[in-house]
Design a protein around this motif. Structure first.
Motif, mmCIF file in Angstrom:
data_model
loop_
_atom_site.group_PDB
_atom_site.id
_atom_site.type_symbol
_atom_site.label_atom_id
_atom_site.label_comp_id
_atom_site.label_asym_id
_atom_site.label_seq_id
_atom_site.Cartn_x
_atom_site.Cartn_y
_atom_site.Cartn_z
ATOM 1 N N MET A 21 0.838 -1.198 0.000
ATOM 2 C CA MET A 21 0.000 0.000 0.000
ATOM 3 C C MET A 21 0.875 1.250 0.000
ATOM 4 O O MET A 21 0.590 2.206 -0.728
ATOM 5 C CB MET A 21 -0.920 0.010 1.223
ATOM 6 N N SER A 22 1.943 1.248 0.767
ATOM 7 C CA SER A 22 2.849 2.403 0.805
ATOM 8 C C SER A 22 3.461 2.662 -0.566
ATOM 9 O O SER A 22 3.599 3.814 -0.987
ATOM 10 C CB SER A 22 3.963 2.183 1.826
ATOM 11 N N ALA A 23 3.820 1.592 -1.261
ATOM 12 C CA ALA A 23 4.363 1.736 -2.611
ATOM 13 C C ALA A 23 3.303 2.309 -3.548
ATOM 14 O O ALA A 23 3.604 3.170 -4.392
ATOM 15 C CB ALA A 23 4.865 0.395 -3.135
ATOM 16 N N ASP A 24 2.051 1.855 -3.407
ATOM 17 C CA ASP A 24 0.960 2.408 -4.214
ATOM 18 C C ASP A 24 0.747 3.883 -3.900
ATOM 19 O O ASP A 24 0.499 4.688 -4.796
ATOM 20 C CB ASP A 24 -0.343 1.635 -3.981
ATOM 21 N N PHE A 25 0.844 4.249 -2.626
ATOM 22 C CA PHE A 25 0.679 5.647 -2.220
ATOM 23 C C PHE A 25 1.755 6.527 -2.858
ATOM 24 O O PHE A 25 1.490 7.663 -3.214
ATOM 25 C CB PHE A 25 0.770 5.788 -0.696
ATOM 26 N N ALA A 26 2.967 6.010 -2.978
ATOM 27 C CA ALA A 26 4.061 6.797 -3.551
ATOM 28 C C ALA A 26 3.767 7.177 -5.001
ATOM 29 O O ALA A 26 4.246 8.201 -5.494
ATOM 30 C CB ALA A 26 5.374 6.033 -3.463
ATOM 31 N N GLY A 27 2.968 6.372 -5.682
ATOM 32 C CA GLY A 27 2.625 6.663 -7.070
ATOM 33 C C GLY A 27 1.450 7.610 -7.226
ATOM 34 O O GLY A 27 1.113 7.995 -8.340
ATOM 35 N N VAL A 28 0.837 8.018 -6.114
ATOM 36 C CA VAL A 28 -0.290 8.953 -6.185
ATOM 37 C C VAL A 28 0.262 10.376 -6.241
ATOM 38 O O VAL A 28 1.044 10.780 -5.379
ATOM 39 C CB VAL A 28 -1.234 8.793 -4.962
ATOM 40 N N ARG A 29 -0.155 11.097 -7.253
ATOM 41 C CA ARG A 29 0.321 12.467 -7.462
ATOM 42 C C ARG A 29 -0.147 13.400 -6.360
ATOM 43 O O ARG A 29 -1.288 13.357 -5.948
ATOM 44 C CB ARG A 29 -0.220 12.977 -8.791
ATOM 45 N N THR A 30 0.739 14.267 -5.919
ATOM 46 C CA THR A 30 0.377 15.213 -4.869
ATOM 47 C C THR A 30 0.536 16.655 -5.311
ATOM 48 O O THR A 30 0.425 17.556 -4.502
ATOM 49 C CB THR A 30 1.247 14.987 -3.617
ATOM 50 N N GLY A 31 0.796 16.893 -6.587
ATOM 51 C CA GLY A 31 0.997 18.259 -7.059
ATOM 52 C C GLY A 31 2.457 18.666 -7.003
ATOM 53 O O GLY A 31 2.839 19.721 -7.473
ATOM 54 N N LYS A 32 3.281 17.823 -6.413
ATOM 55 C CA LYS A 32 4.710 18.085 -6.295
ATOM 56 C C LYS A 32 5.446 16.981 -7.062
ATOM 57 O O LYS A 32 5.084 15.814 -6.967
ATOM 58 C CB LYS A 32 5.092 18.065 -4.817
ATOM 59 N N ALA A 33 6.446 17.355 -7.810
ATOM 60 C CA ALA A 33 7.187 16.386 -8.607
ATOM 61 C C ALA A 33 7.970 15.428 -7.717
ATOM 62 O O ALA A 33 8.556 15.833 -6.720
ATOM 63 C CB ALA A 33 8.144 17.102 -9.552
ATOM 64 N N SER A 34 7.963 14.153 -8.096
ATOM 65 C CA SER A 34 8.713 13.134 -7.378
ATOM 66 C C SER A 34 9.046 12.005 -8.351
ATOM 67 O O SER A 34 8.178 11.575 -9.108
ATOM 68 C CB SER A 34 7.868 12.593 -6.224
ATOM 69 N N PRO A 35 10.284 11.516 -8.339
ATOM 70 C CA PRO A 35 10.635 10.408 -9.237
ATOM 71 C C PRO A 35 9.769 9.170 -8.996
ATOM 72 O O PRO A 35 9.562 8.367 -9.896
ATOM 73 C CB PRO A 35 12.094 10.110 -8.901
ATOM 74 N N SER A 36 9.240 9.018 -7.792
ATOM 75 C CA SER A 36 8.422 7.844 -7.488
ATOM 76 C C SER A 36 7.130 7.822 -8.303
ATOM 77 O O SER A 36 6.541 6.769 -8.495
ATOM 78 C CB SER A 36 8.107 7.778 -5.996
ATOM 79 N N LEU A 37 6.680 8.981 -8.787
ATOM 80 C CA LEU A 37 5.495 9.006 -9.655
ATOM 81 C C LEU A 37 5.715 8.128 -10.882
ATOM 82 O O LEU A 37 4.821 7.419 -11.325
ATOM 83 C CB LEU A 37 5.174 10.434 -10.118
ATOM 84 N N VAL A 38 6.916 8.198 -11.424
ATOM 85 C CA VAL A 38 7.253 7.430 -12.623
ATOM 86 C C VAL A 38 7.725 6.023 -12.255
ATOM 87 O O VAL A 38 7.320 5.042 -12.867
ATOM 88 C CB VAL A 38 8.330 8.166 -13.447
ATOM 89 N N ASP A 39 8.555 5.922 -11.218
ATOM 90 C CA ASP A 39 9.119 4.625 -10.823
ATOM 91 C C ASP A 39 8.045 3.634 -10.400
ATOM 92 O O ASP A 39 8.095 2.463 -10.752
ATOM 93 C CB ASP A 39 10.128 4.796 -9.684
ATOM 94 N N ASN A 40 7.070 4.075 -9.621
ATOM 95 C CA ASN A 40 6.051 3.170 -9.103
ATOM 96 C C ASN A 40 4.956 2.838 -10.100
ATOM 97 O O ASN A 40 4.126 1.978 -9.846
ATOM 98 C CB ASN A 40 5.440 3.737 -7.824
ATOM 99 N N MET A 41 4.915 3.534 -11.222
ATOM 100 C CA MET A 41 3.906 3.244 -12.247
ATOM 101 C C MET A 41 4.301 2.017 -13.069
ATOM 102 O O MET A 41 3.509 1.500 -13.828
ATOM 103 C CB MET A 41 3.733 4.443 -13.193
#
Length: 188
Positions: A21-41
């Motif tokens: 679940m934490s890994a899924d949360f990392a892929g949820v966009r928050t309006g702030k750029a994060s490499p995890s948006l791309v990595d976790n997808m």
């Protein structure tokens, strides 16, 4: 199987559910750029006649709070990367900059933030269901151990209490992570 092994396996399964679940949360966009948006997808790029994960053929970084920069090891894969990102669930239009792909992260609207909070809550509920499934499996194993005369009546009650305490602990952990993620999403 003895009681100690059962409790260790139950806790490991519950921990795994929370980590997923934490890994899924990392892929949820928050309006702030994060490499995890791309990595976790788990974006796969079709290049060189095969399909590879994006992070295997490029470096993902965040030069500022509003963009993600993807620099491929081989510049000839730029268009393949752009196509894969455009077709992904990210809903971000990639832009090719010379030797890299830039993903501009737009500001989230209030409505979109609420949708993301609902999505986070649904991920959390799925995790709670998984944890309760692990609990049920543990309780069934305890009953089987009683039937096999491995545990006494008192041992059964104690083991069931321990499994319930583990369940409560991990459900509380899920709730805490949800509150933190919702706060992160709603922060403008």
């Amino acid at each position: 199987m003895d009681e100690e092994t059962l409790l260790l396996e139950t806790e490991a399964s519950m921990e795994e559910a929370v980590e997923r679940m934490s890994a899924d949360f990392a892929g949820v966009r928050t309006g702030k750029a994060s490499p995890s948006l791309v990595d976790n997808m788990d974006i796969f790029v079709s290049s060189y006649g095969m399909s590879m994960k994006l992070k295997a053929i490029a470096v993902v970084s965040t030069p500022d709070a509003r963009s993600i920069l993807i620099q491929p090891f081989d510049p000839s894969t730029l268009n393949d990367i752009k196509k894969s990102i455009a077709e992904s669930k990210l809903n971000i239009t990639p832009i090719i900059d010379a030797r890299s792909v830039r993903l501009p992260i737009p500001e989230l609207s209030g409505e979109r933030r609420k949708e993301l909070c609902k999505y986070v809550k649904s991920l959390a509920e799925d995790t709670r269901v998984r944890i309760r499934g692990v609990r049920k499996s543990g309780m069934d194993s305890i009953k089987k151990m009683k039937a096999d005369n491995v545990l006494t009546e008192d041992g059964v009650r104690q083991a069931e209490d321990k499994v319930q305490k583990l369940t409560d602990k991990y459900v509380k952990k899920v709730d805490e992570l949800v509150v933190a993620k919702e706060k992160e999403i709603m922060t403008v």
